[in-house]
Design a protein around this motif. Structure first.
Motif, short mmCIF file in Angstrom:
data_model
loop_
_atom_site.label_atom_id
_atom_site.label_comp_id
_atom_site.label_asym_id
_atom_site.label_seq_id
_atom_site.Cartn_x
_atom_site.Cartn_y
_atom_site.Cartn_z
N HIS A 259 0.84 -1.19 0.00
CA HIS A 259 0.00 0.00 0.00
C HIS A 259 0.88 1.24 0.00
O HIS A 259 2.08 1.18 0.26
N TYR A 342 -7.76 4.74 7.59
CA TYR A 342 -7.37 4.37 6.23
C TYR A 342 -8.32 4.94 5.18
O TYR A 342 -7.90 5.42 4.13
N LEU A 343 -9.62 4.89 5.45
CA LEU A 343 -10.61 5.36 4.49
C LEU A 343 -10.99 6.82 4.69
O LEU A 343 -11.82 7.36 3.95
N HIS A 377 -20.13 0.93 -3.24
CA HIS A 377 -18.67 0.82 -3.36
C HIS A 377 -18.29 -0.61 -3.74
O HIS A 377 -18.69 -1.56 -3.07
N ASN A 379 -16.17 -3.00 -3.42
CA ASN A 379 -15.13 -3.68 -2.65
C ASN A 379 -15.82 -4.80 -1.88
O ASN A 379 -16.45 -4.58 -0.84
N GLU A 467 -8.90 -2.03 -2.24
CA GLU A 467 -8.94 -0.57 -2.20
C GLU A 467 -7.70 0.03 -2.85
O GLU A 467 -7.78 1.02 -3.58
N GLU A 468 -6.54 -0.58 -2.60
CA GLU A 468 -5.31 -0.08 -3.22
C GLU A 468 -5.38 -0.21 -4.74
O GLU A 468 -4.91 0.68 -5.47
N ARG A 471 -7.65 2.53 -6.01
CA ARG A 471 -6.97 3.82 -5.95
C ARG A 471 -5.96 3.95 -7.08
O ARG A 471 -5.79 5.04 -7.66
N GLU A 472 -5.29 2.86 -7.38
CA GLU A 472 -4.31 2.90 -8.47
C GLU A 472 -5.00 3.15 -9.81
O GLU A 472 -4.49 3.88 -10.66
N MET A 474 -7.65 4.88 -10.29
CA MET A 474 -8.10 6.27 -10.35
C MET A 474 -6.95 7.27 -10.36
O MET A 474 -7.14 8.44 -10.63
N SER A 475 -5.75 6.79 -10.07
CA SER A 475 -4.61 7.69 -9.97
C SER A 475 -4.15 8.16 -11.35
O SER A 475 -4.15 7.41 -12.32
N ARG A 482 4.85 0.23 -6.55
CA ARG A 482 4.12 -0.22 -5.37
C ARG A 482 5.04 -0.98 -4.42
O ARG A 482 5.91 -1.73 -4.84
#
Length: 490
Positions: A259, A342-343, A377, A379, A467-468, A471-472, A474-475, A482
């Motif tokens: 992460h 974390y969230l 969501h 997940n 989640e990671e 996020r990746e 959307m990055s 990583r």
């Protein structure tokens, strides 16, 4: 009024047609009949009613918004009705085929909601009574394959996929037991899934001669006995323990996935998880020590105890039991703190609980609602954590939660703030100040609590992995490298 058999056929026909209005009407008819039904008829009616909700959910599978919704009112009703059926006294005497269908369907719903660990326990109970039950074998195979895809450890992924392939083989075997003509309609899909797994395992050069029992269980008899108990109860923090009770699964190897942190952030999440793992493993050993080793002879020899109740169980091992209960229960609120951080949920640490992290109470409302950030969501494991929290803390689930879970919060309060006496065979439940509980029942509840804590810790790791990845995706910075403790600038 039509008989139960005709009602069951009507539910099947409406399910095949995907007629939601008729399914709801039939569900209402089942509910009305429950008002006067007795004995095994109640179990059957709850089963039929659960099938109406299952069919309604299935009719919406094409709707991604419905599939990923966290509110799932029809799916939750399906789950609650199946649990109500299992809690009926007559469930123990119902025809075995009906009992297996109910548990198999419950397992499938749990898995769909994100709880493959709880689902696995239900399927295993079915397969203990009938190892050839094809529906349980096939559904468990599908769930293990999905579970394997959620892991961050590719080695574990391969082993779970191999276990799933074996379950597909067992379901497709000519000696397996199928309901009516289900085999003809379902087998082609199972064969396709089995072939996909086989092709993947071949592409990664999976060792077909892999021996899952080649690892040591320890240097002493005490350690080996302890690890065998953990394997048998499926208590290792290791996803492999869902599929294997051999030594390959006899380690608490699960941790957090890779992460990313920003440059100003402290790399704190592994420290959080370390502490929760330590608490869990210590609680697990205390339960084992209390139930398998007891107290040394000298420990209570010169401790004066006045006469209170001849049935009261006293000894240091009972403090091990209480301590195991406290430690296991405390893990849930710590998971809430982890998620809040974390969230970036936004609650003050002093306000965080495992229940409140998911929900918010709107102004002028007396009830909690799921936080907007979680609605829809995608997940799976995070949603599983949410539904696990409902088992422990949601009043709507209180009467039909996991076995023994409905009483866990009350026991925690009693241990922390009142008196709890452990008895061999308690006469009554005691008072609000002084509760009585049987030794066997208390041990069972601690084991249940440990299994739920393990389940929650597994989902937390899997949820972070998902989640990671999200996020990746959307990055904008596709050049990130990583790693467990990557530090990134804004």
């Amino acid at each position: 009024m039509r008989n139960h058999e005709d009602l069951a056929h009507a539910v099947d026909a409406a399910s095949d047609a995907g007629d939601e209005a008729l399914l709801r009407q039939l569900g209402d008819e089942c509910e009305q009949r429950l008002g006067t039904a007795e004995g095994e008829d109640r179990v059957r009616l709850l089963y039929y009613q659960s099938n109406t909700y299952s069919a309604i959910v299935a009719s919406k599978h094409y709707d991604a918004g419905s599939t990923w919704s966290w509110e799932q009112p029809d799916g939750v009703q399906n789950l609650l009705l199946l649990r109500r059926a299992i809690k009926e006294p007559s469930f123990k005497t119902i025809e075995p085929i009906v009992a297996r269908q109910i548990r198999t369907n419950l397992a499938s719903r749990l898995s769909t909601l994100g709880r493959p660990v709880a689902a696995s326990e239900q399927w295993l109970q079915v397969l203990e009574t009938e190892p050839r039950f094809a529906k349980a074998l096939a559904n468990r195979a599908q769930a293990l394959a999905h579970y394997a895809g959620a892991l961050y450890d590719q080695g574990h992924t391969h082993l779970l996929l191999a276990a799933a392939r074996s379950l597909f083989d067992a379901a497709l075997h000519e000696g397996s037991f199928w309901e009516s003509d289900d085999r003809d309609s379902i087998a082609p899909s199972l064969i396709k899934q089995r072939e996909q797994i086989a092709a993947y395992l071949k592409s990664v050069a999976y060792d077909e001669n892999f021996d899952p029992n080649k690892w040591s269980l320890g240097a002493t008899q005490v350690e080996r006995s302890y690890r065998r108990w953990c394997l048998h109860e499926r208590l290792f923090l290791n996803p492999l323990n869902e599929a294997y009770t051999e030594s390959v699964a006899a380690t608490d190897v699960l941790h957090l996935p890779s992460h990313i942190y920003r440059i100003e952030e402290a790399p704190r999440f592994p420290a959080y998880y370390n502490l929760m793992k330590q608490e869990y493993v210590s609680a697990r050993y205390r339960l084992y020590r209390a139930t398998h080793e007891g107290d040394p002879d000298f420990l209570m020899r010169d401790v004066l105890m006045l006469a209170g109740s001849e049935d009261q169980v006293l000894g240091h091992f009972t403090e091990d039991l209480r301590s195991a209960f406290r430690s296991a229960y405390a893990i849930f609120d710590k998971i809430g703190l982890f998620l809040n951080d974390y969230l970036q949920v936004g609650l003050k640490p002093s306000a965080v609980t495992f229940r409140r992290v998911w929900s918010v109470k709107p102004p002028n409302s007396s009830s909690f609602e799921i936080r907007p950030m979680f609605k829809g969501h995608r997940n799976w494991s995070l949603r599983g954590l949410y539904f696990l929290s409902k088992d422990l803390f949601d009043h709507d689930f209180k009467e039909v939660s996991e076995p023994d879970a409905a009483d866990l919060a009350g026991l925690r309060h009693q241990i922390e703030h009142r008196f709890l006496s452990i008895q061999h065979s308690p006469d009554g439940e005691g008072t609000e100040t002084h509760r009585l509980v049987s030794l066997g029942d208390f041990q069972d509840k601690i084991l249940r609590l440990l299994k739920m804590a393990r389940e929650a810790l597994i989902y937390l790791s899997l949820a972070m992995h998902c989640e990671e990845a999200l996020r990746e995706e959307m990055s904008e910075n596709n050049g990130k490298i990583r790693g467990t403790l990557n530090i990134l600038p804004d």
